[in-house]
Design a protein around this motif. Structure first.
Motif, PDB file in Angstrom:
ATOM      1  N   CYS A 387       0.810  -1.222   0.000  1.00  0.00           N
ATOM      2  CA  CYS A 387       0.000   0.000   0.000  1.00  0.00           C
ATOM      3  C   CYS A 387       0.841   1.269   0.000  1.00  0.00           C
ATOM      4  O   CYS A 387       0.307   2.368  -0.188  1.00  0.00           O
ATOM      5  CB  CYS A 387      -0.966   0.006   1.185  1.00  0.00           C
ATOM      6  SG  CYS A 387      -0.153  -0.011   2.796  1.00  0.00           S
ATOM      7  N   ASP A 388       2.146   1.166   0.200  1.00  0.00           N
ATOM      8  CA  ASP A 388       3.023   2.334   0.176  1.00  0.00           C
ATOM      9  C   ASP A 388       3.780   2.464  -1.136  1.00  0.00           C
ATOM     10  O   ASP A 388       4.653   3.326  -1.266  1.00  0.00           O
ATOM     11  CB  ASP A 388       4.039   2.269   1.328  1.00  0.00           C
ATOM     12  CG  ASP A 388       3.412   2.642   2.657  1.00  0.00           C
ATOM     13  OD1 ASP A 388       2.207   2.955   2.685  1.00  0.00           O
ATOM     14  OD2 ASP A 388       4.126   2.608   3.670  1.00  0.00           O
ATOM     15  N   LEU A 389       3.456   1.613  -2.108  1.00  0.00           N
ATOM     16  CA  LEU A 389       4.195   1.602  -3.372  1.00  0.00           C
ATOM     17  C   LEU A 389       3.277   1.892  -4.549  1.00  0.00           C
ATOM     18  O   LEU A 389       2.078   1.574  -4.523  1.00  0.00           O
ATOM     19  CB  LEU A 389       4.853   0.238  -3.588  1.00  0.00           C
ATOM     20  CG  LEU A 389       6.018  -0.126  -2.665  1.00  0.00           C
ATOM     21  CD1 LEU A 389       6.426  -1.569  -2.909  1.00  0.00           C
ATOM     22  CD2 LEU A 389       7.197   0.813  -2.884  1.00  0.00           C
ATOM     23  N   ALA A 390       3.853   2.481  -5.580  1.00  0.00           N
ATOM     24  CA  ALA A 390       3.218   2.553  -6.899  1.00  0.00           C
ATOM     25  C   ALA A 390       3.706   1.353  -7.698  1.00  0.00           C
ATOM     26  O   ALA A 390       4.912   1.113  -7.815  1.00  0.00           O
ATOM     27  CB  ALA A 390       3.584   3.849  -7.603  1.00  0.00           C
ATOM     28  N   PRO A 688      -1.541   6.683  -6.198  1.00  0.00           N
ATOM     29  CA  PRO A 688      -1.843   5.618  -7.170  1.00  0.00           C
ATOM     30  C   PRO A 688      -1.040   4.352  -6.881  1.00  0.00           C
ATOM     31  O   PRO A 688       0.120   4.242  -7.262  1.00  0.00           O
ATOM     32  CB  PRO A 688      -1.427   6.247  -8.503  1.00  0.00           C
ATOM     33  CG  PRO A 688      -0.288   7.156  -8.141  1.00  0.00           C
ATOM     34  CD  PRO A 688      -0.563   7.658  -6.738  1.00  0.00           C
ATOM     35  N   ASN A 689      -1.661   3.390  -6.217  1.00  0.00           N
ATOM     36  CA  ASN A 689      -0.941   2.154  -5.883  1.00  0.00           C
ATOM     37  C   ASN A 689      -0.673   1.286  -7.105  1.00  0.00           C
ATOM     38  O   ASN A 689       0.347   0.594  -7.172  1.00  0.00           O
ATOM     39  CB  ASN A 689      -1.731   1.335  -4.869  1.00  0.00           C
ATOM     40  CG  ASN A 689      -1.937   2.067  -3.566  1.00  0.00           C
ATOM     41  OD1 ASN A 689      -3.051   2.478  -3.258  1.00  0.00           O
ATOM     42  ND2 ASN A 689      -0.877   2.245  -2.804  1.00  0.00           N
ATOM     43  N   ILE A 690      -1.612   1.295  -8.051  1.00  0.00           N
ATOM     44  CA  ILE A 690      -1.450   0.498  -9.274  1.00  0.00           C
ATOM     45  C   ILE A 690      -1.704   1.423 -10.457  1.00  0.00           C
ATOM     46  O   ILE A 690      -2.739   2.088 -10.525  1.00  0.00           O
ATOM     47  CB  ILE A 690      -2.441  -0.685  -9.317  1.00  0.00           C
ATOM     48  CG1 ILE A 690      -2.239  -1.607  -8.113  1.00  0.00           C
ATOM     49  CG2 ILE A 690      -2.282  -1.467 -10.620  1.00  0.00           C
ATOM     50  CD1 ILE A 690      -3.382  -2.570  -7.880  1.00  0.00           C
ATOM     51  N   ILE A 691      -0.742   1.502 -11.360  1.00  0.00           N
ATOM     52  CA  ILE A 691      -0.915   2.264 -12.593  1.00  0.00           C
ATOM     53  C   ILE A 691      -1.099   1.252 -13.716  1.00  0.00           C
ATOM     54  O   ILE A 691      -0.199   0.488 -14.051  1.00  0.00           O
ATOM     55  CB  ILE A 691       0.270   3.201 -12.851  1.00  0.00           C
ATOM     56  CG1 ILE A 691       0.324   4.270 -11.745  1.00  0.00           C
ATOM     57  CG2 ILE A 691       0.156   3.854 -14.223  1.00  0.00           C
ATOM     58  CD1 ILE A 691       1.430   5.281 -11.903  1.00  0.00           C
TER      59      ILE A 691
END
Length: 713
Positions: A387-390, A688-691
């Motif tokens: 949850c802390d990463l894109a 935006p966690n998932i692009i």
């Protein structure tokens, strides 16, 4: 300068320097045979490492000086801090230079004002680290002119003096390169003969606008030459055959007497060999890495390819490491689709830029990439939770190939293909979240006989779609990848469960008995387990999986099934998934709850919009991202995708998915940078966690890494 067998002392010094640059400490032994063995061993090891460091050119953005201008014949070069470009104004025929700063983690270019360079054709530019820059071009009398510039104390580019004319040379194409040792190399195509010549010169420091040239030398026949050199004296040139649409290269090394010792001249045959290959360009850095770009054009499709090479300095040969198509197709009426006269620049820091002229509108499109290993990027974030990463995600991830369109009326690759790379290659490009849509073939007894994937839709003419990759191939690729890169985490989201057989429809809409549906799902789960192995599947965690540090997830595939499509069914050994609904909130009602709403439009401005949409079910993506109410689930997915309209879907000759993907992804990096620099933009909550994109080839990985490097969370 000595050629032939490398000097051992000098080679070891270069090897030591290369090791130091790569953070490796070489051992020293007195025995010369052992030294030679270790030198070769470690050099091969380093070369293998460098091969994993790849550029990832993809969808590009319009970097024309003005939106309504007509520009042509771009050329670019790069030093460690600056990108230099030159182009021609098609109205005035004036030539202009523009410069952009380059940082190690930049994902957009920021060009300054234009500098008038001259008037003519075939402009070419070179820049070194002193820093000086040289522009060469051909005037109306077919003479080659060159002009030398520098940067003043304020960092502004200025010319030393007027252009110098080489009036003994009549040419129709030229290319120039310079190094940090005052060497200049000019290649040109002689007017009317298709003979290619090179000339070597050096800066004259008593007259700053002059270059002292040796006599030009003929080296081969061809057209459209482009040259690159590095600080080790290597000369690398590419050109097009004068008779055929094919590409040749020349590899050599510069002598002190103004000649080049040529090691190898050969035709390049690669992925694009079945298409006409024209207008090649090349760039070379001091690590011996080269990137070439070319078009497959004339009356063909105007797709663009890049090829990454490295120079085998022991055997003096050029070795291909990777090749990929990066600009698609013949849609000349769509700005940015299809290209001609591509150019490329590469520096020692691993920055790379490609630029090209669009087919119809004469705009300049470009994108920046980095030479790095995207296959193990999660290794740098083992203390971080998901949850802390894109994280880069792949929409309709398995649709790099299409088949079975004859089974479904109106189905073509144009309305079903979303990817260029297979799932395993997407993993190597850094993609970690995959939209997998199983297409299960069943027999009359409703037993599963084949495990495929697909892209299917209900339309006015019934079910339409194509099959994609085999599910077995995907799972085998995931397993192989995780074994090779045990620090990585892969999320496979299964949804749109499609049945292919006597009851052809989506599982959630099927009239099959509940126990039959359960058997089908059990069969799918068993297949996943058998192909991946239970040791590769994340079974459970303490707490929310999204809040678990990567070091506790590494080496695992997180398999999630969209349970909203499986009412009344039980799943085991895989995890549950739900789309996040903020009203009322369903946070925590599945193992992974993700906000995921696409914009359902083929208009890129509507898709990106920050404004309140007319239909909140299909929000503009920036509106959704900046609305904190949509961030209450485990992860937020930014769906940077465009969708074919019903009319276009039934008539894919108007648009196809790949073309829409180019339009969408070409805007991604500039929009993300704007959102990160806006005071009301991306922050700890609106993140935006998932692009999520189509055509996942590494560009979205670069964008996510740029976000992660800012440590927003």
């Amino acid at each position: 300068m000595q050629f032939g067998k490398p000097d051992e002392k000098r080679s070891m010094l270069s090897f030591t320097r290369l090791c130091r640059d790569r953070g490796i400490i070489p051992l020293h032994f007195p025995n010369s045979m052992l030294v030679s063995f270790l030198f070769t061993f470690f050099l091969n090891l380093l070369n293998n490492h460098l091969i994993m460091n790849r550029v990832a050119f993809g969808a590009s953005y319009n970097y024309s000086p003005t939106a309504d201008g007509l520009y042509s014949s771009p050329d670019i070069d790069m030093n460690e801090q600056l990108l230099a470009s030159v182009y021609r104004n098609e109205v005035s025929l004036d030539l202009y230079c523009r410069f952009s700063s380059i940082g190690n983690n930049d994902i957009v270019l920021n060009f300054g004002d234009s500098l008038l360079a001259g008037n003519g054709s075939s402009p070419t530019i070179a820049i070194n680290n002193t820093p000086k820059f040289v522009v060469a071009y051909i005037d109306s009398s077919h003479n080659i002119n060159y002009r030398i510039g520098y940067f003043n104390q304020n960092g502004a580019p200025v010319w030393y003096d007027a252009a110098v004319t080489l009036d003994t040379i009549m040419a129709q194409k030229c290319s120039i390169a310079i190094d940090d040792n005052n060497n200049v190399v000019l290649t040109y195509e002689e007017l009317g003969t298709h003979k290619l010549y090179y000339g070597i010169g050096s800066f004259d420091y008593t007259r700053h606008n002059k270059i002292n040239w040796h006599r030009a030398k003929y080296y081969t026949d061809g057209i459209n030459p482009c040259v690159a050199i590095n600080n080790s004296g290597y000369f690398l040139e590419v050109h097009q055959s004068e008779n055929f649409d094919s590409i040749y290269y020349t590899l050599g090394k510069m002598n002190t007497d103004g000649t080049i010792h040529i090691y190898k001249q050969d035709e390049y045959k690669g992925v694009s060999k079945n298409s006409a290959s024209i207008s090649p360009a090349i760039s070379l850095n001091d690590n011996g890495i080269a990137v070439e770009v070319h078009a497959t054009g004339k009356s063909k499709d105007y797709s663009l390819y890049f090829i990454q090479f490295h120079i085998d300095t022991q055997n003096h040969v050029l070795v291909k490491d990777y090749e990929q198509k990066y600009c698609l197709d013949s849609r000349a009426d769509i700005d940015g689709m299809g290209g001609k006269f591509p150019k490329v620049a590469l520096n020692n820091a691993g920055n790379a830029v490609q630029m090209y002229q669009t087919v119809k509108h004469n705009h300049l499109f470009a994108c920046i990439s980095r030479l790095w290993d995207r296959s193990s990027w999660m290794n740098n974030y083992q203390e971080k939770p998901l949850c802390d990463l894109a994280i880069p995600g792949s929409h309709d991830a398995a649709m790099s190939t299409t088949s079975g369109s004859s089974e479904f009326v109106g189905a073509t690759s144009g309305n079903t293909q979303t990817q260029l790379l297979c799932v395993e290659d997407q993993l190597k490009a850094g993609i970690r979240y995959f939209d997998i849509r199983p297409a299960l073939k069943i027999n009359a007894s409703f037993s599963v006989t084949d495990y495929k994937t697909g892209h299917f839709s209900n339309t006015a003419v019934g079910i339409k779609g194509c099959y994609g990759e085999s599910l077995d191939d995907i799972l085998t690729g995931v397993k192989s990848f995780l074994e090779q890169y045990p620090t990585e985490v892969v999320i496979l989201k299964f949804s749109h469960f499609f049945l292919c057989g006597s009851d052809t429809e989506f599982l959630k809409d099927s009239s099959l008995p509940l126990n039959t549906k359960q058997e089908i799902i059990n069969s799918l789960i068993s297949r996943i387990r058998s192909k991946l192995g239970d040791n590769r599947i994340l079974a459970s965690v303490s707490g929310r999986v999204s809040q678990t540090q990567l070091k506790y997830l590494k080496g695992k595939a997180i398999i999630v099934f969209d349970v909203s499509e499986l009412p009344g069914l039980q799943i085991s050994r895989v995890m549950s998934y739900l789309d996040f609904d903020p009203s009322p909130s369903n946070a925590g009602q599945a193992d992974l709850v993700v906000f995921d709403r696409y914009s359902k439009t083929n208009d890129v401005e509507v898709m990106m919009s920050k404004n309140l949409p007319s239909d909140p079910q299909y929000p503009g993506q920036e509106y959704a991202l900046l609305n904190s109410n949509y961030h209450g689930g485990d992860l937020f997915l930014l769906s940077w995708t465009l969708t074919l309209s019903d009319t276009d879907s039934l008539n894919p000759g108007t648009y196809d998915i790949m073309e829409l993907a180019q339009k969408a992804t070409g805007n991604l990096s500039t929009q993300i940078v704007a959102l990160c620099t806006d005071a009301n933009g991306i922050d700890r909550i609106k993140f935006p966690n998932i692009i999520y994109t189509d055509i996942c080839a590494g560009g979205s990985t670069d964008v996510c890494e740029w976000i992660n490097s800012r440590h927003i969370k």
